[in-house]
Design a protein around this motif. Structure first.
Motif, PDB file in Angstrom:
ATOM      1  N   LYS A 123       0.870  -1.171   0.000  1.00 17.02           N
ATOM      2  CA  LYS A 123       0.000   0.000   0.000  1.00 17.02           C
ATOM      3  C   LYS A 123       0.911   1.226   0.000  1.00 17.02           C
ATOM      4  CE  LYS A 123      -2.931   2.476   3.237  1.00 17.02           C
ATOM      5  NZ  LYS A 123      -3.455   2.513   4.586  1.00 17.02           N
ATOM      6  N   LEU A 124       0.552   2.209  -0.791  1.00 15.42           N
ATOM      7  CA  LEU A 124       1.298   3.462  -0.805  1.00 15.42           C
ATOM      8  C   LEU A 124       0.366   4.599  -0.407  1.00 15.42           C
ATOM      9  CD1 LEU A 124       3.390   3.266  -4.100  1.00 15.42           C
ATOM     10  CD2 LEU A 124       4.242   3.142  -1.765  1.00 15.42           C
ATOM     11  N   THR A 125       0.772   5.324   0.613  1.00 12.30           N
ATOM     12  CA  THR A 125       0.028   6.523   0.979  1.00 12.30           C
ATOM     13  C   THR A 125       0.507   7.664   0.082  1.00 12.30           C
ATOM     14  OG1 THR A 125       1.655   7.285   2.598  1.00 12.30           O
ATOM     15  CG2 THR A 125      -0.070   5.753   3.395  1.00 12.30           C
ATOM     16  N   VAL A 126      -0.187   8.763   0.136  1.00 13.62           N
ATOM     17  CA  VAL A 126       0.220   9.939  -0.627  1.00 13.62           C
ATOM     18  C   VAL A 126       1.623  10.370  -0.187  1.00 13.62           C
ATOM     19  CG1 VAL A 126      -0.279  12.378  -1.068  1.00 13.62           C
ATOM     20  CG2 VAL A 126      -2.138  10.700  -1.058  1.00 13.62           C
ATOM     21  N   ARG A 127       1.843  10.372   1.106  1.00 12.89           N
ATOM     22  CA  ARG A 127       3.150  10.788   1.634  1.00 12.89           C
ATOM     23  C   ARG A 127       4.242   9.816   1.197  1.00 12.89           C
ATOM     24  NH1 ARG A 127       4.015  12.733   7.881  1.00 12.89           N
ATOM     25  NH2 ARG A 127       5.888  13.955   7.508  1.00 12.89           N
ATOM     26  N   ASP A 128       3.966   8.502   1.282  1.00  8.95           N
ATOM     27  CA  ASP A 128       4.927   7.498   0.815  1.00  8.95           C
ATOM     28  C   ASP A 128       5.281   7.752  -0.648  1.00  8.95           C
ATOM     29  OD1 ASP A 128       4.695   6.171   3.278  1.00  8.95           O
ATOM     30  OD2 ASP A 128       3.427   4.568   2.488  1.00  8.95           O
ATOM     31  N   THR A 129       4.243   7.934  -1.462  1.00  7.98           N
ATOM     32  CA  THR A 129       4.435   8.095  -2.905  1.00  7.98           C
ATOM     33  C   THR A 129       5.253   9.339  -3.213  1.00  7.98           C
ATOM     34  OG1 THR A 129       2.320   6.994  -3.287  1.00  7.98           O
ATOM     35  CG2 THR A 129       3.242   8.239  -5.130  1.00  7.98           C
ATOM     36  N   LYS A 130       4.965  10.416  -2.521  1.00  2.17           N
ATOM     37  CA  LYS A 130       5.704  11.670  -2.737  1.00  2.17           C
ATOM     38  C   LYS A 130       7.202  11.461  -2.465  1.00  2.17           C
ATOM     39  CE  LYS A 130       6.024  16.373  -1.020  1.00  2.17           C
ATOM     40  NZ  LYS A 130       5.548  17.350  -0.070  1.00  2.17           N
ATOM     41  N   ILE A 131       7.518  10.817  -1.362  1.00  2.00           N
ATOM     42  CA  ILE A 131       8.925  10.602  -0.996  1.00  2.00           C
ATOM     43  C   ILE A 131       9.576   9.591  -1.938  1.00  2.00           C
ATOM     44  CG2 ILE A 131      10.474   9.744   0.816  1.00  2.00           C
ATOM     45  CD1 ILE A 131       8.393  10.905   2.840  1.00  2.00           C
ATOM     46  N   ILE A 132       8.877   8.507  -2.232  1.00  4.07           N
ATOM     47  CA  ILE A 132       9.428   7.470  -3.112  1.00  4.07           C
ATOM     48  C   ILE A 132       9.673   8.019  -4.512  1.00  4.07           C
ATOM     49  CG2 ILE A 132       8.850   5.309  -4.305  1.00  4.07           C
ATOM     50  CD1 ILE A 132       7.682   4.338  -1.594  1.00  4.07           C
ATOM     51  N   GLU A 133       8.749   8.821  -5.040  1.00  2.00           N
ATOM     52  CA  GLU A 133       8.952   9.421  -6.361  1.00  2.00           C
ATOM     53  C   GLU A 133      10.183  10.313  -6.369  1.00  2.00           C
ATOM     54  OE1 GLU A 133       5.215  11.289  -7.355  1.00  2.00           O
ATOM     55  OE2 GLU A 133       4.581   9.526  -8.491  1.00  2.00           O
ATOM     56  N   LYS A 134      10.368  11.075  -5.296  1.00  3.07           N
ATOM     57  CA  LYS A 134      11.545  11.948  -5.197  1.00  3.07           C
ATOM     58  C   LYS A 134      12.825  11.108  -5.170  1.00  3.07           C
ATOM     59  CE  LYS A 134      13.636  15.128  -1.917  1.00  3.07           C
ATOM     60  NZ  LYS A 134      13.473  15.716  -0.601  1.00  3.07           N
TER      61      LYS A 134
ATOM     62  N   MET B 255      13.721   3.519  -0.793  1.00  6.97           N
ATOM     63  CA  MET B 255      12.305   3.297  -1.089  1.00  6.97           C
ATOM     64  C   MET B 255      11.724   2.265  -0.118  1.00  6.97           C
ATOM     65  SD  MET B 255      11.945   3.569  -5.254  1.00  6.97           S
ATOM     66  CE  MET B 255      12.850   2.096  -5.605  1.00  6.97           C
ATOM     67  N   LEU B 256      12.493   1.217   0.150  1.00  4.47           N
ATOM     68  CA  LEU B 256      12.043   0.211   1.121  1.00  4.47           C
ATOM     69  C   LEU B 256      11.928   0.815   2.517  1.00  4.47           C
ATOM     70  CD1 LEU B 256      14.099  -2.937   0.085  1.00  4.47           C
ATOM     71  CD2 LEU B 256      11.652  -2.568  -0.203  1.00  4.47           C
ATOM     72  N   ALA B 257      12.853   1.713   2.848  1.00  6.11           N
ATOM     73  CA  ALA B 257      12.828   2.349   4.166  1.00  6.11           C
ATOM     74  C   ALA B 257      11.562   3.172   4.360  1.00  6.11           C
ATOM     75  CB  ALA B 257      14.075   3.222   4.359  1.00  6.11           C
ATOM     76  N   VAL B 258      11.034   3.712   3.290  1.00 10.31           N
ATOM     77  CA  VAL B 258       9.773   4.440   3.380  1.00 10.31           C
ATOM     78  C   VAL B 258       8.625   3.461   3.620  1.00 10.31           C
ATOM     79  CG1 VAL B 258       8.122   5.886   2.097  1.00 10.31           C
ATOM     80  CG2 VAL B 258      10.589   6.358   1.963  1.00 10.31           C
ATOM     81  N   MET B 259       8.685   2.326   2.974  1.00 12.87           N
ATOM     82  CA  MET B 259       7.587   1.349   3.070  1.00 12.87           C
ATOM     83  C   MET B 259       7.555   0.636   4.425  1.00 12.87           C
ATOM     84  SD  MET B 259       6.206   0.861  -0.387  1.00 12.87           S
ATOM     85  CE  MET B 259       5.265  -0.505   0.028  1.00 12.87           C
ATOM     86  N   PHE B 260       8.740   0.280   4.968  1.00  9.56           N
ATOM     87  CA  PHE B 260       8.797  -0.444   6.247  1.00  9.56           C
ATOM     88  C   PHE B 260       8.783   0.557   7.396  1.00  9.56           C
ATOM     89  CE2 PHE B 260      10.073  -3.953   3.593  1.00  9.56           C
ATOM     90  CZ  PHE B 260       9.542  -5.055   4.259  1.00  9.56           C
TER      91      PHE B 260
ATOM     92  N   ALA C 292       6.786   0.227  -8.924  1.00  5.19           N
ATOM     93  CA  ALA C 292       6.837   0.528 -10.360  1.00  5.19           C
ATOM     94  C   ALA C 292       5.441   0.481 -10.975  1.00  5.19           C
ATOM     95  CB  ALA C 292       7.765  -0.452 -11.064  1.00  5.19           C
ATOM     96  N   GLN C 293       4.660  -0.508 -10.581  1.00  6.75           N
ATOM     97  CA  GLN C 293       3.307  -0.635 -11.118  1.00  6.75           C
ATOM     98  C   GLN C 293       2.446   0.552 -10.679  1.00  6.75           C
ATOM     99  OE1 GLN C 293       0.579  -2.785  -9.052  1.00  6.75           O
ATOM    100  NE2 GLN C 293      -0.943  -2.758 -10.665  1.00  6.75           N
ATOM    101  N   LYS C 294       2.506   0.906  -9.404  1.00  7.86           N
ATOM    102  CA  LYS C 294       1.688   2.012  -8.889  1.00  7.86           C
ATOM    103  C   LYS C 294       2.085   3.353  -9.516  1.00  7.86           C
ATOM    104  CE  LYS C 294      -1.181   0.194  -5.989  1.00  7.86           C
ATOM    105  NZ  LYS C 294      -2.605   0.183  -6.245  1.00  7.86           N
ATOM    106  N   ILE C 295       3.373   3.599  -9.595  1.00  6.42           N
ATOM    107  CA  ILE C 295       3.832   4.866 -10.160  1.00  6.42           C
ATOM    108  C   ILE C 295       3.556   4.890 -11.664  1.00  6.42           C
ATOM    109  CG2 ILE C 295       5.871   6.288 -10.639  1.00  6.42           C
ATOM    110  CD1 ILE C 295       6.826   5.570  -7.794  1.00  6.42           C
ATOM    111  N   GLY C 296       3.749   3.753 -12.343  1.00  6.98           N
ATOM    112  CA  GLY C 296       3.428   3.667 -13.763  1.00  6.98           C
ATOM    113  C   GLY C 296       1.952   3.917 -14.024  1.00  6.98           C
ATOM    114  N   GLN C 297       1.114   3.354 -13.181  1.00  7.96           N
ATOM    115  CA  GLN C 297      -0.333   3.554 -13.299  1.00  7.96           C
ATOM    116  C   GLN C 297      -0.670   5.023 -13.078  1.00  7.96           C
ATOM    117  OE1 GLN C 297      -2.523   1.249 -10.448  1.00  7.96           O
ATOM    118  NE2 GLN C 297      -4.508   1.899 -11.214  1.00  7.96           N
ATOM    119  N   GLN C 298      -0.022   5.645 -12.102  1.00  8.28           N
ATOM    120  CA  GLN C 298      -0.262   7.063 -11.823  1.00  8.28           C
ATOM    121  C   GLN C 298       0.153   7.913 -13.016  1.00  8.28           C
ATOM    122  OE1 GLN C 298       1.477   8.550  -8.163  1.00  8.28           O
ATOM    123  NE2 GLN C 298       1.584  10.603  -9.014  1.00  8.28           N
ATOM    124  N   LEU C 299       1.296   7.574 -13.634  1.00 12.06           N
ATOM    125  CA  LEU C 299       1.762   8.335 -14.793  1.00 12.06           C
ATOM    126  C   LEU C 299       0.787   8.202 -15.956  1.00 12.06           C
ATOM    127  CD1 LEU C 299       5.601   7.613 -14.745  1.00 12.06           C
ATOM    128  CD2 LEU C 299       4.436   9.746 -14.160  1.00 12.06           C
TER     129      LEU C 299
END
Length: 179
Positions: free
Chosen positions: A94-105, A118-123, A162-169
């Motif tokens: 699951k990716l929250t908005v905050r997770d996604t913002k940091i992971i994309e950066k 990226m894993l550190a954001v998720m765990f 990758a799937q979530k960010i690709g879907q968002q793009l």
């Protein structure tokens, strides 16, 4: 493991640490290197100095590379809980908005160690507040600990991200105005 020039080196995901996987990924993404240089650097990183290949016939080198790059088809189960230095960290697909913002950066800049970041954001540790969890120093420290773990832990999360960010793009792509 694969034997190359009388040395055994890891070539399967479950034989590498996250740190090794990150380094190999960085080498392969380096656009300033040609394919031969990329493989020479990977082999050197894994313990076979470049100069040991200098007298190798190019056709033999191509076969070595082909064998090295042959991956066994495996399923990598999702690891949802890790213990690092006595603390329990949990992740969900699951990716929250905050997770996604940091992971994309992190993914955009692709600095050294970006996969473990990226894993550190998720765990997350359940005993920390969001402010503590998302603190840059905490993410960097946790990423440093994660780099020592087996790379197979990272694969399901990399694929998910990758799937979530690709879907968002795809969803962000402007559609042509209908007249």
């Amino acid at each position: 493991m694969i034997k190359i020039l009388d040395r055994e080196i890891p070539n399967q995901i479950d034989e590498l640490t996250i740190e090794q996987f990150e380094t190999i990924t960085d080498i392969n993404n380096d656009t300033s290197l040609d394919p031969i240089d990329k493989h020479l650097k990977v082999f050197s990183y894994l313990g076979i100095p470049e100069n040991e290949f200098w007298d190798t016939d190019v056709a033999d080198f191509v076969e070595i590379v082909k064998n090295f790059n042959t991956m066994e088809q495996k399923d990598f189960p999702v690891v949802e809980e890790l213990e690092l230095e006595g603390y329990i960290y949990r992740a969900q697909m699951k990716l929250t908005v905050r997770d996604t913002k940091i992971i994309e950066k992190v993914a955009l800049h692709k600095n050294k160690g970006y996969i473990s970041e990226m894993l550190a954001v998720m765990f997350k540790r359940e005993d920390l507040t969001p402010t503590e969890h998302y603190a840059d120093a905490h993410i960097k420290q946790k990423a440093k600990l994660l780099r020592k773990l087996d790379a197979n832990i990272a694969i399901p999360y990399i694929m998910f991200i990758a799937q979530k960010i690709g879907q968002q793009l795809r969803n962000d792509t402007p559609t042509e105005a209908v007249e």
